[in-house]
Design an enzyme around this catalytic site. Structure first.
Site, mmCIF file in Angstrom:
data_model
loop_
_atom_site.group_PDB
_atom_site.id
_atom_site.type_symbol
_atom_site.label_atom_id
_atom_site.label_comp_id
_atom_site.label_asym_id
_atom_site.label_seq_id
_atom_site.Cartn_x
_atom_site.Cartn_y
_atom_site.Cartn_z
ATOM 1 N N ASP A 1 -9.250 0.372 -4.436
ATOM 2 C CA ASP A 1 -8.701 -0.199 -3.204
ATOM 3 C C ASP A 1 -7.677 -1.272 -3.575
ATOM 4 O O ASP A 1 -7.944 -2.133 -4.426
ATOM 5 C CB ASP A 1 -9.817 -0.823 -2.360
ATOM 6 C CG ASP A 1 -9.390 -0.997 -0.913
ATOM 7 O OD1 ASP A 1 -9.610 -0.072 -0.118
ATOM 8 O OD2 ASP A 1 -8.823 -2.052 -0.583
ATOM 9 N N HIS B 1 0.829 -1.204 0.000
ATOM 10 C CA HIS B 1 0.000 0.000 0.000
ATOM 11 C C HIS B 1 0.862 1.252 0.000
ATOM 12 O O HIS B 1 0.573 2.216 -0.713
ATOM 13 C CB HIS B 1 -0.924 0.011 1.222
ATOM 14 C CG HIS B 1 -2.176 -0.781 1.039
ATOM 15 N ND1 HIS B 1 -2.181 -2.131 0.834
ATOM 16 C CD2 HIS B 1 -3.478 -0.397 1.039
ATOM 17 C CE1 HIS B 1 -3.420 -2.558 0.711
ATOM 18 N NE2 HIS B 1 -4.234 -1.526 0.823
ATOM 19 N N ASP C 1 -8.425 4.118 -0.137
ATOM 20 C CA ASP C 1 -7.047 4.025 -0.610
ATOM 21 C C ASP C 1 -6.755 5.050 -1.703
ATOM 22 O O ASP C 1 -5.748 5.766 -1.654
ATOM 23 C CB ASP C 1 -6.772 2.621 -1.162
ATOM 24 C CG ASP C 1 -6.540 1.611 -0.052
ATOM 25 O OD1 ASP C 1 -6.505 2.016 1.120
ATOM 26 O OD2 ASP C 1 -6.403 0.407 -0.359
#
Length: 881
Positions: free
Chosen positions: A773, A628, A760
């Protein structure tokens, strides 16, 4: 003008703490030409004690002089009538008591607020509410010039004032426990008593004195926790952990209260090489833990290994010490981030040097038990206590002013002067002005302190001695500001600064004040010698024969709170739905059982992925955080910056290939170096594959690709709060089932508050806005493992359908408020869930990219969920099956 139109009336409380800029702003708004609005300024100039925060009393005076009308509160609703009269007499003894023109003491009367009386059956007759303890003579010192005897030296007077106060508090509490001292019908409790101090040092002195008499106390202070001994000792420990092979630093750490080695233990350690090596090894292990898992994990391990909490709590001041230690640790953890030990130690050293640390660093309460409160005068402002002790206000020691390059003082017209001249440090006129302004504020501090009590106040007064070149002097003690209040009438501040009062003359002024103080024949003040502080400690509560028993937890109704997708899903029927980032990912067999693929039966095992394939990357929540972080920091359109983003992500979330895999794949001495190079290669290849994959590719078209989305058209980690005033699990379960979203059955507690979350990525492409995401779940090693059926199985198993619906509602609301002419059908693209290990240009299933879940729910469905969350619509009833 706009502010005046929106707020035509303003009331500003605590206006004595204003500064020139603040007043200039409000004056401009409410007194500009053509506007004369209603501006109400509420303040008590006698309580202006915040000059260190830039409060400027002269600005208050200037504002007061420009008002249309003035009103005064002439009744005190806090204190008993006799105590109010005592303060009237004390502050009225010197007409220039506050040393400032324009600031006078105005007598006040008793208010009509009902007050339960303080009943003291330990003495005969009435007890005056203002108890004055006079510093007595010291028979060990030579007579003074007037033959009145030398008073106690300053250090002795401070020590005796603390112990006399502690002894009296112990006496009152013992009598309260017997029912002989009461407020109304309730026995006097420790929390009814406050000791007011100027500084953390005075508070520490008072805390030690109370502990010596068996009295528990708690300190409320505006002092910074970084200025405590505990912060200094933690710094010693961290320095030793950062450099564990420096023996001197390790021994300095061992000598702290937290680690508890005394001189004998350190001497034994120096003579035992094996024990010394074992100790150094422990510090090495803590350093390795700091480097691999972060500051917070290391500190907790150190505390556990060393029994720090138990060791500190065994001390009389253990609660205070442990509270300070955990407070400093919490603040350092906030600073830690990706900082190396060396950087964090520099941060700690800087914060320990800073004069002011801000509200977050102010000392915290170490206990919520019923304890005597030690409170700084600044923090006591606005509060009240049944009985107040002021043991140190007699101190006439002159504190120095600012040592910086600038000196702030006021001219004869009250204008603030910021004096940067080098000559100002030696200018006698400037020094005199600075001294007068400090003294004037100290007098206001005394006023605040003496007006906190409801029933009784103890105050140490009189002169003390100082020794200089063997000679006894009472000048410093005689010129104290308390003595100015009773003996300075008829002098100005300059004359008082040159005055040499004698203890005999000062005592006479205090006696005269007390003699004139009775109210309706009842005493308001009493003057006695400062007690010697000799008495038995307070007996501990009688707990003989009692066994500790845990109380039943109260049944509290569910209150207002903030929920999230994780909180909603955490109680779901399938445990796998609890966490994201591959924490509880289903393995390939479980997914195959949920969504079998054609050709799975008897299929040949896939070929092993290449060494730098993301499929070999570690799994789990930390690995997911690392991926991420790469996608959050990287500019999809500029590969030149990817290496820096990858390096930062690996530094923040360190990764290791499993030990058995490293040995199986690279059984060479260079395995560690190879691993360090492979991890960045894996992430770079992942990033290149994902941004180059057509996410919505159809036959004959390239579709949407992330490498065409510049940073200006994306928002990372977009936060939101969705009001959810009446959301229940049965409601949401029924709604999801009715609209065809399969997922584990929810079982969260009813939510009355907000749903919080972070998306996100939100980005815009060709006029449409998308929710994206990143999912790091490892679903297998083949393209088929990331086919639509497998993705749907993962979406259902993890409850991701609820997540993307909440994200869609949040973006829908945001666009409706911020995008002119927003139209759902034209502007809302939908949601993209990228299971990134399977997203790559060459992997497609029936013309569709593998690893890409795309969904765009109908507008009516989204608005129905919006209404359900907002509490304006009911969920459909479920039919029985």
């Amino acid at each position: 003008a706009a502010l005046h139109a929106r707020y035509p009336v303003a009331l500003i409380d605590e206006f004595q703490d204003t500064d020139p800029l603040q007043f200039g702003i409000f004056d401009r708004i409410y007194r500009a030409e053509g506007r004369h609005g209603s501006l109400f300024l509420v303040g008590d100039p006698k309580q202006a004690i915040y000059s260190f925060r830039s409060a400027d009393l002269f600005t208050y005076f200037a504002a007061r002089d420009r008002t249309d009308a003035r009103y005064t509160l002439r009744h005190n609703q806090r204190s008993s009538p006799a105590l109010i009269e005592a303060c009237n007499r004390l502050f009225g003894a010197n007409p220039a008591v506050f040393m400032m023109g324009g600031l006078d003491y105005v007598r006040v009367g008793a208010g009509n607020r009902p007050r339960k009386p303080l009943i003291d059956d330990t003495v005969d007759g009435e007890v005056a509410p203002l108890q004055l303890w006079r510093i007595p003579r010291d028979e060990t010192l030579a007579e003074d010039d007037e033959g009145g005897g030398a008073r106690l030296p300053r250090a002795v007077a401070l020590h005796r004032a603390a112990h006399a106060s502690a002894a009296e508090i112990a006496r009152l509490l013992a009598a309260g426990a017997q029912g002989r001292v009461r407020i109304g019908e309730r026995p006097l409790a420790p929390s009814d008593i406050a000791v007011l101090v100027r500084s953390h040092g005075q508070g520490a002195r008072m805390r030690r004195a109370l502990a010596a008499f068996g009295v528990g106390s708690v300190e409320l202070s505006q002092a910074s926790v970084f200025h405590t001994d505990d912060a200094e000792e933690l710094e010693r420990v961290l320095l030793a952990i950062a450099e564990p092979l420096r023996e001197r630093r390790v021994k300095a750490a061992l000598a702290t209260a937290a680690m508890g080695r005394d001189a004998a233990a350190l001497a034994r350690l120096a003579g035992d090489e094996a024990a010394l090596i074992g100790t150094l090894d422990a510090f090495v292990r803590w350093r390795e833990l700091w480097l691999s898992r972060g500051f917070g994990v290391m500190l907790r391990q150190w505390m556990s290994d060393e029994g720090v909490a138990a060791r500190l709590l065994a001390r009389p001041d253990g609660e205070r010490r442990l509270t300070n230690l955990m407070h400093v640790a919490e603040l350092l953890q906030q600073d830690a981030g990706t900082a190396t030990p060396e950087v964090l130690l520099r941060t700690l050293a800087t914060r320990r040097r800073d004069a002011a640390g801000g509200e977050a660093t102010q000392l915290r309460l170490e206990s919520d038990r019923n304890l005597v409160q030690i409170v700084t005068i600044h923090r006591s402002k606005g509060l009240e206590y049944g009985v107040v002790f002021c043991p140190f206000l007699f101190d006439g020691y002159a504190r120095s002013g600012s040592e910086g390059p600038m000196r702030a003082w006021h001219d004869d017209d009250g204008e603030l002067v910021l004096d940067y001249r080098e000559a100002a440090a030696k200018d006698e006129e400037v020094k005199a002005r600075l001294r007068r302004e400090r003294q004037a504020e100290d007098l206001r501090l005394i006023y605040v302190a003496l007006t906190r009590a409801v029933h009784r106040c103890y105050l140490v007064v009189g002169s003390y001695a100082t020794l200089s070149f063997g000679r006894v002097s009472h000048t410093e003690g005689g010129r104290s500001l308390l003595n100015w209040m009773v003996a300075g009438a008829g002098m100005d501040a300059e004359a008082w600064a040159e005055h040499k009062p004698s203890p005999v003359g000062t005592d006479a002024c205090w006696r005269a004040l007390v003699a004139a103080s009775p109210l309706d024949g009842r005493p308001t003040m009493q003057l006695t010698d400062l007690p010697d502080g000799q008495r038995e400690p307070l007996a501990p509560p009688d707990t003989a024969g009692q066994r500790p028993r845990a109380q039943r937890p109260p049944q509290l109704p569910a209150g207002w709170r903030i929920g999230s997708f994780s909180a909603l899903i955490s109680g779901a029927a399938q445990e796998q739905a609890a966490l994201d980032h591959d924490a509880n990912a289903l393995d390939a067999g479980e997914l195959a059982a949920l969504a079998p693929l054609a050709g799975d039966a008897g299929a040949v095992a896939p070929a092993a992925p290449a060494d730098d394939d993301i499929l070999r990357f570690p799994r789990g929540p930390v690995a997911g955080d690392c991926m991420h972080a790469v996608f959050e920091a990287a500019d999809f359109t500029d590969p030149g910056g990817w290496d820096a983003a990858i390096a930062a992500a690996l530094a923040a979330h360190p990764q290791r290939l499993s030990a058995d895999r490293r040995q199986r794949e690279r059984p060479t001495r260079g395995a560690q170096q190879d691993e360090a190079a492979r991890l960045p290669r894996m992430l770079r290849k992942l990033l290149a594959d994902v941004v180059a994959t057509p996410l919505l590719a159809h036959a004959g078209g390239d579709g949407l690709r992330l490498d065409s989305v510049p940073p200006a058209r994306r928002l990372v980690e977009l936060g939101f709060h969705l009001p959810a005033p009446r959301l229940t699990a049965p409601q949401l379960n029924a709604w999801l089932s009715a609209h065809g979203y399969r997922m584990p059955r929810l079982a969260f507690h009813d939510l009355d508050g907000y749903l919080k979350g972070f998306i996100d990525l939100v980005f815009e492409h060709d006029g449409r806005f998308w929710v994206l995401d990143w999912k790091s779940n490892h679903l297998g090693n083949r393209p088929q493992d990331y086919a639509p059926a497998r993705l749907e199985a993962a979406m259902q198993a993890h409850g991701y359908h609820l997540q993307h619906l909440l994200y869609s509602v949040a973006l829908h609301r945001h666009l409706g408020r911020s995008l002119p002419g927003y139209d759902f059908d034209r502007h809302f693209g939908g949601v993209l869930y990228l299971f990134v290990r399977g997203v790559r240009p060459g992997w497609q299933i029936e013309g569709r990219p593998s690893g890409v879940f795309h969904h765009r729910c109908p507008r009516a469905t989204l608005e129905a969920l919006d209404a359900l969350l907002a509490g304006t619509a009911d969920a459909p009833a479920l039919e029985s099956t």
